[in-house]
Scaffold this motif. Structure first.
Motif, PDB file in Angstrom:
ATOM      1  N   ALA A 203       0.826  -1.149  -0.193  1.00 16.71           N
ATOM      2  CA  ALA A 203      -0.245  -0.020  -0.191  1.00 16.71           C
ATOM      3  C   ALA A 203       0.917   1.384   0.422  1.00 16.71           C
ATOM      4  N   CYS A 204      -0.100   2.175  -0.489  1.00 17.09           N
ATOM      5  CA  CYS A 204       1.036   3.868  -0.467  1.00 17.09           C
ATOM      6  C   CYS A 204      -0.441   4.884  -0.056  1.00 17.09           C
ATOM      7  N   TYR A 205       0.256   5.858   0.261  1.00 18.26           N
ATOM      8  CA  TYR A 205      -0.670   7.140   0.610  1.00 18.26           C
ATOM      9  C   TYR A 205       0.115   7.793   0.315  1.00 18.26           C
ATOM     10  N   LEU A 206      -1.198   9.164  -0.695  1.00 18.12           N
ATOM     11  CA  LEU A 206       0.128  10.105  -1.093  1.00 18.12           C
ATOM     12  C   LEU A 206      -0.274  11.048  -0.343  1.00 18.12           C
ATOM     13  N   TRP A 207       0.766  12.210  -0.521  1.00 18.85           N
ATOM     14  CA  TRP A 207       1.382  13.486   0.152  1.00 18.85           C
ATOM     15  C   TRP A 207       1.183  14.622  -0.466  1.00 18.85           C
ATOM     16  N   ASP A 208       0.332  15.540  -0.041  1.00 19.70           N
ATOM     17  CA  ASP A 208       0.217  16.740  -0.609  1.00 19.70           C
ATOM     18  C   ASP A 208       1.127  18.215   0.336  1.00 19.70           C
ATOM     19  N   PRO A 209       1.723  18.653   0.160  1.00 19.17           N
ATOM     20  CA  PRO A 209       3.255  19.122   1.018  1.00 19.17           C
ATOM     21  C   PRO A 209       3.273  20.735   1.217  1.00 19.17           C
ATOM     22  N   ASP A 210       1.718  21.233  -0.370  1.00 20.39           N
ATOM     23  CA  ASP A 210       1.407  22.087  -0.141  1.00 20.39           C
ATOM     24  C   ASP A 210      -0.167  22.066   1.558  1.00 20.39           C
ATOM     25  N   LYS A 211      -0.794  21.436   1.242  1.00 16.03           N
ATOM     26  CA  LYS A 211      -1.746  21.502   2.747  1.00 16.03           C
ATOM     27  C   LYS A 211      -1.739  20.558   3.269  1.00 16.03           C
ATOM     28  N   ARG A 212      -0.063  20.334   3.022  1.00 16.82           N
ATOM     29  CA  ARG A 212       0.145  18.941   4.533  1.00 16.82           C
ATOM     30  C   ARG A 212      -0.632  18.118   5.237  1.00 16.82           C
ATOM     31  N   GLN A 213      -1.499  16.909   3.443  1.00 17.52           N
ATOM     32  CA  GLN A 213      -2.741  16.288   4.165  1.00 17.52           C
ATOM     33  C   GLN A 213      -2.163  14.741   3.054  1.00 17.52           C
ATOM     34  N   ALA A 214      -2.576  14.160   3.883  1.00 15.81           N
ATOM     35  CA  ALA A 214      -1.839  11.975   3.465  1.00 15.81           C
ATOM     36  C   ALA A 214      -3.618  11.872   3.063  1.00 15.81           C
ATOM     37  N   THR A 215      -3.862  11.625   2.061  1.00 13.99           N
ATOM     38  CA  THR A 215      -4.525  10.857   0.908  1.00 13.99           C
ATOM     39  C   THR A 215      -4.452   9.248   1.277  1.00 13.99           C
ATOM     40  N   ALA A 216      -5.099   8.289   1.352  1.00 14.84           N
ATOM     41  CA  ALA A 216      -5.616   6.882   1.409  1.00 14.84           C
ATOM     42  C   ALA A 216      -6.245   6.745   0.473  1.00 14.84           C
ATOM     43  N   VAL A 217      -6.185   5.563  -0.716  1.00 12.59           N
ATOM     44  CA  VAL A 217      -6.657   5.916  -1.713  1.00 12.59           C
ATOM     45  C   VAL A 217      -7.332   4.294  -1.514  1.00 12.59           C
ATOM     46  N   LEU A 218      -8.741   3.844  -1.362  1.00 11.67           N
ATOM     47  CA  LEU A 218      -9.285   1.977  -1.521  1.00 11.67           C
ATOM     48  C   LEU A 218      -9.808   2.390  -2.624  1.00 11.67           C
ATOM     49  N   THR A 219      -9.126   0.949  -3.117  1.00 16.05           N
ATOM     50  CA  THR A 219     -10.975   0.084  -4.111  1.00 16.05           C
ATOM     51  C   THR A 219     -12.000  -0.512  -3.485  1.00 16.05           C
ATOM     52  N   ALA A 220     -12.845  -1.251  -4.029  1.00 13.30           N
ATOM     53  CA  ALA A 220     -13.816  -2.447  -3.180  1.00 13.30           C
ATOM     54  C   ALA A 220     -14.854  -2.733  -4.786  1.00 13.30           C
ATOM     55  N   ASN A 221     -14.861  -3.941  -4.641  1.00 15.75           N
ATOM     56  CA  ASN A 221     -16.343  -4.351  -5.730  1.00 15.75           C
ATOM     57  C   ASN A 221     -17.228  -3.547  -4.191  1.00 15.75           C
ATOM     58  N   VAL A 222     -18.699  -3.436  -4.857  1.00 16.96           N
ATOM     59  CA  VAL A 222     -20.008  -3.006  -4.253  1.00 16.96           C
ATOM     60  C   VAL A 222     -20.579  -4.485  -4.643  1.00 16.96           C
ATOM     61  N   GLU A 223     -21.629  -4.035  -3.658  1.00 23.09           N
ATOM     62  CA  GLU A 223     -22.893  -5.018  -3.689  1.00 23.09           C
ATOM     63  C   GLU A 223     -23.700  -4.914  -4.556  1.00 23.09           C
ATOM     64  N   GLU A 224     -24.537  -5.504  -5.573  1.00 15.79           N
ATOM     65  CA  GLU A 224     -24.995  -5.326  -6.669  1.00 15.79           C
ATOM     66  C   GLU A 224     -26.285  -4.737  -6.044  1.00 15.79           C
ATOM     67  N   TRP A 225     -26.652  -2.948  -6.283  1.00 13.95           N
ATOM     68  CA  TRP A 225     -27.720  -1.753  -4.997  1.00 13.95           C
ATOM     69  C   TRP A 225     -29.933  -3.010  -5.586  1.00 13.95           C
ATOM     70  N   VAL A 226     -29.075  -2.840  -7.095  1.00 12.24           N
ATOM     71  CA  VAL A 226     -30.381  -3.280  -7.685  1.00 12.24           C
ATOM     72  C   VAL A 226     -31.455  -4.780  -6.906  1.00 12.24           C
ATOM     73  N   LEU A 227     -30.348  -5.296  -7.092  1.00 15.08           N
ATOM     74  CA  LEU A 227     -30.314  -6.966  -6.415  1.00 15.08           C
ATOM     75  C   LEU A 227     -31.063  -6.909  -4.885  1.00 15.08           C
ATOM     76  N   SER A 228     -30.832  -5.409  -3.637  1.00 14.41           N
ATOM     77  CA  SER A 228     -30.760  -5.704  -3.210  1.00 14.41           C
ATOM     78  C   SER A 228     -32.186  -6.220  -2.761  1.00 14.41           C
ATOM     79  N   SER A 229     -32.555  -6.564  -0.454  1.00 15.89           N
ATOM     80  CA  SER A 229     -33.155  -6.352  -0.724  1.00 15.89           C
ATOM     81  C   SER A 229     -33.556  -4.266   0.114  1.00 15.89           C
ATOM     82  N   ASP A 230     -34.729  -4.274   0.133  1.00 12.73           N
ATOM     83  CA  ASP A 230     -35.406  -3.010   0.538  1.00 12.73           C
ATOM     84  C   ASP A 230     -34.707  -3.046   2.124  1.00 12.73           C
ATOM     85  N   ASP A 231     -34.099  -3.852   2.536  1.00  7.55           N
ATOM     86  CA  ASP A 231     -34.092  -3.519   4.585  1.00  7.55           C
ATOM     87  C   ASP A 231     -32.403  -3.654   4.203  1.00  7.55           C
ATOM     88  N   ALA A 232     -31.353  -4.525   2.965  1.00  6.59           N
ATOM     89  CA  ALA A 232     -30.123  -3.832   3.100  1.00  6.59           C
ATOM     90  C   ALA A 232     -29.873  -2.567   2.378  1.00  6.59           C
TER      91      ALA A 232
END
Length: 485
Positions: free
Chosen positions: A137-166
């Motif tokens: 893993a890596c994170y991105l560093w913005d020296p102008d804002k002194r800001q660190a950013t972690a970037v994640l990726t994920a597979n998402v459950e299909e919305w239309v196939l989920s129940s209303d409760d979900a």
């Protein structure tokens, strides 16, 4: 309704109109300065014995300072236009990678302009650097804002196939995550970008090479397999960026580590203990969440810039650029990249009626390359209360000036939204600064314009309004990419 959905109800989402409650009477600071200057000139002209030219100048200043066009004041548009003209004069609206620089390190991400200076990558030599078991893993560093950013990726459950409760649970989980993050020391921004981009070409099926398959079938199947939809299938890719300010992170120990290693450890703890579990509750598939490495980010950037060769591109070295050509058009409303053109819009007006959670899926169902980006910047309860007070004061100011006429629909809606926000704050739910962007990609400008018309029609159906961000297309594309800048 099935038993799974009984007792559950898909929640509705509502969006505030772009508020005209800024500093005084809906004017932001720049507008206020121009209007005060215009009023001063107008009064000075009157004091000079009704000096008409001076009074006309004051009136023009007032007429310039008050209006807003597509969510931005004329003062803001003037600043954007001047910066774009300056880039056009000095040639910085165009960036290309010179073959003479081949073999020289361009920057790890291989991006254009000053982005490389701000999106500096800090790679982990192991889990001890980022504080999690995510390998590479890596994170991105913005020296102008002194800001660190972690970037994640994920597979998402299909919305239309989920129940209303979900669906109800997932929608509530996002609210809970934003509330939790707003109470986290140093947290700055959460960004989610859904890309529809070319994916990896699937391997040819074995029956294409089998002697048992008739020759005519092998020939037809081979032709079918080389169609663009097969060679470059489009896939949904979701990226989540979490940004923190290094100076506001709580309990940051720098005794045994360099500052950037210490920031990485604190960021890793935030991802592992809070963001990861919350993403699972928001619908991410179990074991699909991955903290991106440098190569993951380079692959994404290269695919965005050169989708035509996404399926046959050889492996890239770290010294190779991910973008070799980037030019803002003279019409200043689109970008030309390696093998595509792109246009980004800022959503300055969301639907003005309640919509069911998951409605955005209808915007990205076409088999076309695009990106849909949400940015959330949760406010602390103190900031929320201060903003609420400012809005109430501004509404009251306008109301006093408009007592003689009936309130407009927008003004009535804004007052109702104000009452709703007061109830939410009483329940300890702080406000969130929410912004959205849409980027359209196409192989050529005519195809981009056709895609543009289709998207505009969809936006009208949802009562959305899009700002083409003229003169700021390169900055807008940078915002869409999960780089934390």
């Amino acid at each position: 309704m099935s038993n799974e959905t009984q007792g559950g109800k898909v929640p509705a989402a509502s969006f505030s109109r772009l508020s005209a409650t800024n500093v005084v009477l809906g004017l932001d600071k720049a507008q206020l300065i121009v209007c005060v200057a215009g009023l001063a000139v107008l009064v000075a002209g009157g004091a000079m014995g009704l000096n008409v030219p001076v009074m006309v100048l004051g009136g023009l200043l007032l007429a310039y300072g008050v209006p807003r066009v597509q969510g931005l004041s004329l003062v803001s548009w003037t600043w954007i236009w001047l910066r774009w003209r300056g880039r056009l004069r000095d040639g910085t609206n165009r960036w290309s990678y010179s073959p003479l620089a081949s073999g020289r390190p361009l920057g790890v991400l291989g991006l254009y302009g000053h982005v490389e200076d701000r999106a500096q990558t800090i790679e982990g030599a192991g889990s001890e650097v980022v504080g999690t078991p995510f390998g590479g893993a890596c994170y991105l560093w913005d020296p102008d804002k002194r800001q660190a950013t972690a970037v994640l990726t994920a597979n998402v459950e299909e919305w239309v196939l989920s129940s209303d409760d979900a669906k109800a649970s997932r929608a509530m989980a996002l609210n809970t995550m934003l509330k939790d993050l707003s109470e986290t020391d140093g947290f700055v921004e959460l960004k989610e970008t859904a890309f529809v981009l070319p994916g990896h070409t699937p391997p040819e099926p074995e029956y294409l090479k089998s002697d048992a398959t008739p020759e005519w079938a092998r020939r037809d199947l081979a032709d079918l397999w080389h169609l663009p939809d097969i060679l470059t299938p489009l896939q949904n890719m979701n990226y989540i960026s979490v940004s923190v300010n290094a100076d506001r992170l709580g309990k940051l120990s720098r005794k045994d580590h360099t500052e950037r290693a210490a920031v990485g450890i604190a960021l890793g703890e935030l991802v592992k203990m809070r963001v990861g579990p919350d993403l699972l509750n928001c619908g991410a598939r179990a074991k699909s969440i991955r903290w991106c490495s440098v190569d993951d980010l380079r692959y994404l950037i290269r695919t965005v810039a050169d989708p035509e060769h996404a399926y046959d591109r050889p492996p890239m070295n770290r010294d190779d650029p991910t973008v070799t050509w980037c030019e803002e058009s003279k019409e200043h409303d689109y970008l030309t990249l390696d093998s595509c053109v792109a246009r980004t819009y800022w959503i300055y007006q969301w639907p003005d009626f309640d919509v069911s959670a998951g409605w955005i899926r209808d915007m990205v169902t076409d088999r076309r390359m695009m990106a849909f980006c949400h940015i959330w910047r949760p406010l602390s309860m103190e900031q929320s209360e201060a903003e609420l007070r400012n809005r109430k004061i501004s509404i009251r100011q306008r109301s006093k000036l408009q007592d003689q006429r009936e309130k407009s629909r927008d003004e009535r809606r804004e007052e109702k939204e104000q009452q709703l926000r007061e109830l939410e704050q009483e329940a300890n739910w702080p406000d969130t600064d929410h912004q959205g962007y849409v980027t359209l990609f196409a192989p050529s400008l005519p195809e981009l314009d056709a895609f543009d018309r289709d998207m505009q029609n969809k936006a009208k159906n949802w009562h959305m309004k899009l700002n083409p961000v003229k003169g700021n297309q390169r900055a807008a594309l940078t915002t869409i990419l999960p780089l934390g800048i």
